[in-house]
Write an enzyme that holds these catalytic residues in place. Structure first.
Site, PDB file in Angstrom:
ATOM      1  N   CYS A 191      39.728  37.954  31.982  1.00 56.28           N
ATOM      2  CA  CYS A 191      38.777  36.846  32.088  1.00 56.28           C
ATOM      3  C   CYS A 191      39.526  35.569  31.710  1.00 56.28           C
ATOM      4  CB  CYS A 191      37.606  37.076  31.129  1.00 56.28           C
ATOM      5  SG  CYS A 191      36.406  35.731  31.117  1.00 56.28           S
ATOM      6  N   LEU A 192      39.319  34.513  32.468  1.00 60.65           N
ATOM      7  CA  LEU A 192      40.049  33.268  32.191  1.00 60.65           C
ATOM      8  C   LEU A 192      39.679  32.665  30.835  1.00 60.65           C
ATOM      9  CD1 LEU A 192      40.014  31.593  35.732  1.00 60.65           C
ATOM     10  CD2 LEU A 192      41.939  32.735  34.604  1.00 60.65           C
ATOM     11  N   GLN A 233      32.175  28.772  31.880  1.00 63.85           N
ATOM     12  CA  GLN A 233      33.594  28.758  31.507  1.00 63.85           C
ATOM     13  C   GLN A 233      34.210  27.367  31.594  1.00 63.85           C
ATOM     14  OE1 GLN A 233      34.508  32.319  34.222  1.00 63.85           O
ATOM     15  NE2 GLN A 233      35.951  32.529  32.538  1.00 63.85           N
ATOM     16  N   HIS A 278      28.464  36.273  33.260  1.00 64.21           N
ATOM     17  CA  HIS A 278      28.715  34.959  32.642  1.00 64.21           C
ATOM     18  C   HIS A 278      27.476  34.065  32.744  1.00 64.21           C
ATOM     19  CE1 HIS A 278      32.861  34.840  31.330  1.00 64.21           C
ATOM     20  NE2 HIS A 278      33.337  35.222  32.500  1.00 64.21           N
ATOM     21  N   HIS A 320      30.937  40.761  36.967  1.00 59.19           N
ATOM     22  CA  HIS A 320      31.552  40.034  35.845  1.00 59.19           C
ATOM     23  C   HIS A 320      31.052  38.577  35.822  1.00 59.19           C
ATOM     24  CE1 HIS A 320      35.305  39.055  33.311  1.00 59.19           C
ATOM     25  NE2 HIS A 320      34.788  37.867  33.597  1.00 59.19           N
ATOM     26  N   GLU A 321      31.038  37.935  36.984  1.00 57.56           N
ATOM     27  CA  GLU A 321      30.652  36.514  37.035  1.00 57.56           C
ATOM     28  C   GLU A 321      29.145  36.325  36.837  1.00 57.56           C
ATOM     29  OE1 GLU A 321      33.031  34.497  36.737  1.00 57.56           O
ATOM     30  OE2 GLU A 321      34.588  35.919  37.283  1.00 57.56           O
ATOM     31  N   GLY A 351      37.715  34.706  39.930  1.00 59.55           N
ATOM     32  CA  GLY A 351      36.332  34.300  39.727  1.00 59.55           C
ATOM     33  C   GLY A 351      36.253  33.317  38.570  1.00 59.55           C
TER      34      GLY A 351
END
Ligand code: NI
Length: 171
Positions: free
Chosen positions: A93-94, A51, A139, A135-136, A46
């Site tokens: 998480c990236l 991000q 963000h 999670h996304e 994701g």
């Protein structure tokens, strides 16, 4: 297509509420394509617009990691409309490279969102799909998974980040 730069915590854009997407134009389609490419290249499942330094409410996801075309989904202006149950599992998480922690999430989540053409749709996700959706969507609301950790795990993660910042391994 192009790879986008993924920003690391604590970039301010990660902590802002994203702006709603209003123009469903070619720029949006290009951003979504580039976000998919960036996510696959980084081996994530994701990736949300903040991000890649865009304060917008949208994310891309693919819980199959590129194996199943039907799981390649872009969600614009996502809204969680129903949740139930709970699950605990390891999350990453990236924007937090190398940081993993157990996070409590709902077991099921129904999200309403627009596709790149502006058409509304709903997705009913369970387990990993629900975790990814939640999670996304976080963000898009300026919430990062650090905020969802237990106090102990959050302090441990912050200490690790500080160390990596000192040695220049965290950008
Ligand atoms: Ni993330």
């Amino acid at each position: 297509m192009a790879l986008l730069k993924i920003v690391n915590y604590p970039a301010p854009v990660l902590l802002e509420v994203g702006k709603p997407v209003v123009d469903f134009n070619e720029d949006l389609k290009l951003l979504v394509e580039n976000m998919f490419e960036t996510m696959y290249q980084a081996k994530g499942i994701g990736l949300a617009a903040p991000q890649v330094d865009k304060s917008k409410r949208l994310f891309v996801m693919d819980c199959s990691g590129g194996e199943d075309e039907t799981q390649k989904i872009a969600m614009i202006n996502p809204e969680i409309i129903y949740v139930e149950g709970s699950q605990e599992g390891e999350e990453g998480c990236l924007s937090f490279p190398g940081i993993y922690a157990p996070i409590q999430r709902n077991l099921r989540a129904i999200v309403r969102a627009q596709d790149v053409s502006g058409n509304w749709f709903e997705l009913d996700g369970a387990e990993l799909t629900a975790r990814c959706i939640l999670h996304e969507t976080d963000h898009c609301n300026g919430i990062v998974f650090l905020d969802r950790m237990t106090i102990l795990k959050r302090e441990m993660a912050k200490r690790k980040i500080k160390k990596l910042q000192k040695t220049g391994e965290w950008n």
